[in-house]
Design an enzyme around this catalytic site. Structure first.
Site, PDB file in Angstrom:
ATOM      1  N   ASP A  32      17.690  37.325  30.615  1.00 28.77           N
ATOM      2  CA  ASP A  32      16.246  37.114  30.450  1.00 28.77           C
ATOM      3  C   ASP A  32      15.561  37.346  31.793  1.00 28.77           C
ATOM      4  OD1 ASP A  32      13.610  35.740  29.974  1.00 28.77           O
ATOM      5  OD2 ASP A  32      14.598  35.119  28.117  1.00 28.77           O
ATOM      6  N   LEU A  34      12.631  36.007  32.438  1.00 31.57           N
ATOM      7  CA  LEU A  34      11.809  34.802  32.607  1.00 31.57           C
ATOM      8  C   LEU A  34      10.310  35.115  32.713  1.00 31.57           C
ATOM      9  CD1 LEU A  34      14.083  32.703  35.015  1.00 31.57           C
ATOM     10  CD2 LEU A  34      13.944  32.596  32.523  1.00 31.57           C
ATOM     11  N   ILE A  53      15.200  44.240  30.832  1.00 30.83           N
ATOM     12  CA  ILE A  53      15.783  45.302  29.996  1.00 30.83           C
ATOM     13  C   ILE A  53      15.396  46.698  30.478  1.00 30.83           C
ATOM     14  CG2 ILE A  53      16.126  43.896  27.938  1.00 30.83           C
ATOM     15  CD1 ILE A  53      13.551  45.021  26.769  1.00 30.83           C
ATOM     16  N   SER A 117      10.130  42.424  12.737  1.00 30.15           N
ATOM     17  CA  SER A 117       8.950  41.658  12.337  1.00 30.15           C
ATOM     18  C   SER A 117       8.403  42.140  11.000  1.00 30.15           C
ATOM     19  CB  SER A 117       7.877  41.838  13.415  1.00 30.15           C
ATOM     20  OG  SER A 117       6.619  41.421  12.958  1.00 30.15           O
ATOM     21  N   TYR A 141       2.157  46.996  18.070  1.00 29.46           N
ATOM     22  CA  TYR A 141       3.326  46.121  18.127  1.00 29.46           C
ATOM     23  C   TYR A 141       4.248  46.382  16.938  1.00 29.46           C
ATOM     24  CZ  TYR A 141       6.012  41.922  17.074  1.00 29.46           C
ATOM     25  OH  TYR A 141       7.032  41.069  16.727  1.00 29.46           O
ATOM     26  N   LYS A 145       8.276  47.946  16.706  1.00 30.50           N
ATOM     27  CA  LYS A 145       9.396  47.324  15.989  1.00 30.50           C
ATOM     28  C   LYS A 145       9.979  48.285  14.944  1.00 30.50           C
ATOM     29  CE  LYS A 145       9.631  43.084  17.674  1.00 30.50           C
ATOM     30  NZ  LYS A 145      10.832  42.560  18.332  1.00 30.50           N
TER      31      LYS A 145
END
Length: 324
Positions: A32, A34, A53, A117, A141, A145
């Site tokens: 992660d 963060l 990533i 999603s 968005y 996905k």
């Protein structure tokens, strides 16, 4: 028992998934950056790698630890922001996911669980929405996905990657035993915003549209408790370890709850009147969005446990109170 790399494992959904995996005695590595995840959401029993990533080398090194399954939960997810800043969403969500898939190939990791999603469906052609419903995202968005789903399916065909893709509906709530300590940062969703109004962090909120063809004129959505999502992820890991094929599955309750019902139930649970007003409808908001999760029940023997909206609101209120 498997060794699992949870990318985005310090975030809201990720921390609940990690908790469930640890409960079932899996070995967990959290990856992660963060940016929205929090250190309070890291558990001592899981190894932690701070990384992004978009850093391919760091991803590749994280994979080279005899990882059995990757769970990919790292995405930017604010619908409105995705329409204003598509470059950020293209870079993080699409390029980042390509990096994950390519790192898996280099490290010979063959299994992925991907957090997709309901936004891939767009405006519902029928209800409840099942997995055969066409994909027609109406925001950027949702498009990211949908594209990542397609990439995973292609990598599966070309490179024998096995996958479970989950299409979430509205994730809500917190761990009922209060083991997840960090509250979601900058929430964009209804229930956390209601809680911030209740604790005077916000002055008021708006309900967009009260003239829909629904039971009370406000939108109806399928609210799924985050702990139920977490259980589904652990079951997906089991399914992949058994080499039982690849699957695309909805995760919802099959039950619609209106925005007004959420507000009214919240007022009861927190014992106070909330300050809100009605605003015009937002473009692209369907009146009703409800999932069929029959396939998840059939494939994973999964059923949501938290189907009572009051329980969901209570766990969210507990988190808000604990975070002052």
């Amino acid at each position: 028992m498997a060794k699992i790399l949870v990318i985005g494992g310090a975030g809201y959904i990720g921390s609940h998934v990690v908790l469930e995996l640890l409960e079932k005695n899996h070995q967990v590595v959290v990856f992660d950056n963060l940016s929205t995840g929090q250190r309070e959401n890291l558990f001592d029993e899981a190894e932690f790698i701070e990384g992004d990533i978009l850093d391919f080398e760091k991803l590749k090194n994280a994979m080279k630890q005899n990882i059995d399954v990757v769970i990919h939960l790292a995405a930017k997810k604010a619908v409105g922001e995705s329409m204003e800043k598509p470059a950020i969403y293209a870079s993080n969500n699409i390029t980042g996911s390509i990096n994950i898939l390519n790192a898996m190939l280099e490290a010979n990791v063959k299994n992925i669980v991907f957090s997709s999603s309901a936004a891939v469906y767009g405006m519902p052609q029928y209800l409840p929405i099942d997995e055969k419903h066409i994909k027609n995202p109406i925001n950027f968005y949702g498009y990211t996905k949908s594209l990542i789903e397609d990439l995973i399916v292609w990598y599966s065909k070309l490179k024998d990657i096995n996958y479970v893709i989950f299409r979430y509906f509205n994730a809500v709530g917190y761990d009922s035993l209060k083991r997840v300590k960090g509250k979601e940062k900058n929430p964009q969703n209804l229930l956390p915003i209601i809680m911030e109004v209740a604790t005077q962090k916000r002055d008021s909120f708006q309900i967009y549209g009260n003239d829909y063809n629904t039971k009370d004129g406000t939108c109806e959505r399928d609210y799924i408790h985050v702990s139920d999502l977490a259980v589904a992820h652990e079951k997906a890991v089991q399914k992949l370890m058994e080499k039982n094929g690849s699957h695309i599955l909805n995760l919802g309750t099959g039950k619609g709850t209106s925005v007004q019902e959420i507000v009214d139930s919240s007022e009861k649970i927190i014992s106070q009147k909330l300050s809100y007003s009605y605003a015009p409808r937002r473009s692209g908001d369907p009146a009703v969005l409800v999932a069929s999760s029959d396939l998840a029940h059939k494939v994973l023997n999964w059923k949501p446990k938290y189907t009572n909206i009051e329980d969901i609101i209570q766990t969210t209120w507990n988190m808000e109170k604990n975070n002052g």
